[in-house]
Design an enzyme around this catalytic site. Structure first.
Site, PDB file in Angstrom:
ATOM      1  N   HIS A  29       9.333  32.407 -51.314  1.00  0.00           N
ATOM      2  CA  HIS A  29      10.518  33.139 -51.765  1.00  0.00           C
ATOM      3  C   HIS A  29      11.470  32.239 -52.549  1.00  0.00           C
ATOM      4  O   HIS A  29      12.253  32.747 -53.363  1.00  0.00           O
ATOM      5  CB  HIS A  29      11.229  33.769 -50.567  1.00  0.00           C
ATOM      6  CG  HIS A  29      10.612  35.057 -50.124  1.00  0.00           C
ATOM      7  ND1 HIS A  29      11.343  36.198 -49.869  1.00  0.00           N
ATOM      8  CD2 HIS A  29       9.312  35.393 -49.905  1.00  0.00           C
ATOM      9  CE1 HIS A  29      10.525  37.179 -49.516  1.00  0.00           C
ATOM     10  NE2 HIS A  29       9.286  36.703 -49.513  1.00  0.00           N
TER      11      HIS A  29
ATOM     12  N   THR B 183      -2.209  36.692 -43.503  1.00  0.00           N
ATOM     13  CA  THR B 183      -3.105  36.517 -42.363  1.00  0.00           C
ATOM     14  C   THR B 183      -2.382  35.906 -41.173  1.00  0.00           C
ATOM     15  O   THR B 183      -2.915  35.892 -40.062  1.00  0.00           O
ATOM     16  CB  THR B 183      -4.319  35.648 -42.738  1.00  0.00           C
ATOM     17  OG1 THR B 183      -5.268  35.685 -41.670  1.00  0.00           O
ATOM     18  CG2 THR B 183      -3.929  34.193 -42.987  1.00  0.00           C
TER      19      THR B 183
END
EC number: 1.11.1.7
Length: 348
Positions: A100, A229
């Protein structure tokens, strides 16, 4: 004399092995046609310290750049390892925090800046608010590096990159090469955080455009999405129907509607604490958690990539590492004032 020669020969062998590993990584990264990065075993990675060999030979500690850089790597790793040992989820959070940061105007530490009376940063953007975390770990790692490696200034953007790499290592026992030298922006971009970051409601076309804007193709987009994941999504996000893969609505373990402060969490795949290929297995079965996840099954190119990583954990880890190296080197926007912050949450 014979003893010294034997020690010298052994030490030079260690150095040759280290340089061979470094050359392999550099050649792989510099090749214009490469698609995979050979992962570095954890015993021969960026924490290898020439000072150990010099000390073994009786020459004392090195003050060279390699030793100084490795001091920083070691200081950050110490904090990151402790944080993930205390809370496995933190590993996913640190990888996401780095992502981010880099996807909004490059890897410049902008996401770490707190709001002030005269400044609104990126943390309040919908993609970040009550979502990104790990700020205190980055602060601790920065302070540890400042204390133990006072002669080697390290930026907050560098700490983010190292922390994400060390989180990957903690999950997989594999690593990849990170270099120092990033700088921190003296500003942040709330508008950019609202428009540049992928969102859980993005369709495949929008996701592809956002990644292409950063120089990533669809295969790289799929492998970076594989970071899902590990980690969790908040019920506050999943209770918004446009964020959720509707194939999962009947089995969603959330009480909806959920308030913004709801603490309920759902694993992004069935094994949210393990960096494995189950995320891709779920996509093939139509059971990706987020709408944006399941959208990766909407084109031939992305389906091919999803199936590749479902079928080969080694290919997933190798390609993920290569994409993370590429992402960690996204440059700050032109014209942005840069510095090395003393405290990551505020400008100097």
């Amino acid at each position: 004399m014979a003893s010294f020669v034997a020690r010298l020969t052994l030490a030079l062998s260690f150095i040759a092995l280290a340089l061979a590993g470094y050359s392999l990584v550099q050649n792989t990264l510099s090749s214009p046609t490469h698609t995979r990065l050979n992962l570095i075993p954890t015993w021969l990675d960026s924490t290898f310290d020439s000072a150990d060999v010099l000390s073994y030979l009786g020459f004392g500690k090195s003050s060279g750049r390699l030793s100084d850089s490795n001091c920083v790597f070691s200081a950050v790793k110490e904090i990151v390892d402790a944080a993930i040992t205390a809370e496995t989820r933190m590993g996913a959070s640190l990888i996401r925090l780095h992502f981010h940061d880099c996807f909004v105007d490059g890897c410049d530490g902008g996401i770490l800046l707190n709001d002030t009376a005269n400044f609104t940063g990126e943390q309040g953007a919908p993609a970040n608010s009550n979502s990104v975390r790990g700020f205190s770990v980055i602060d601790q790692a920065k302070r540890n590096a400042q204390t133990k490696c006072a002669d080697t200034p390290v930026s907050c953007a560098d700490v983010l990159a190292i922390a994400a790499r060390d989180a990957f290592r903690k999950f997989t026992n594999q690593t990849y090469n990170i270099t120092l030298g990033r700088q921190d922006a003296r500003t942040a971009n709330l508008t950019g955080a609202n428009t540049q970051l992928p969102a859980p409601f993005d369709n495949l076309s929008i996701q592809t455009a956002k990644f292409a804007d950063k120089g990533f193709n669809q295969r790289e987009m799929v492998v970076l999405a594989g970071a899902h994941t590990v980690g969790f999504s908040r019920c506050a996000v999943l209770c918004t129907s446009t964020n959720l893969n509707q194939n999962r609505s009947a089995t969603l373990q959330c009480t909806c509607p959920a308030s913004a402060n709801d603490t309920g969490l759902v694993g992004l795949d069935p094994s949210p604490g393990t960096f494995d290929k189950k995320y891709f297995e779920e996509l093939v079965k139509g059971q990706g958690l987020l709408f944006s996840d399941q959208e990766l099954m909407q084109s031939n190119a992305t389906v091919t990539a999803v199936r590749r990583y479902r079928d080969a954990t080694g290919a997933f880890l190798t390609d993920f590492a290569a994409a993370m190296v590429k992402m960690s080197n996204l440059p700050p926007s032109a014209g942005v004032q840069l510095e090395i912050r003393n405290v990551c949450s505020r400008v100097n």
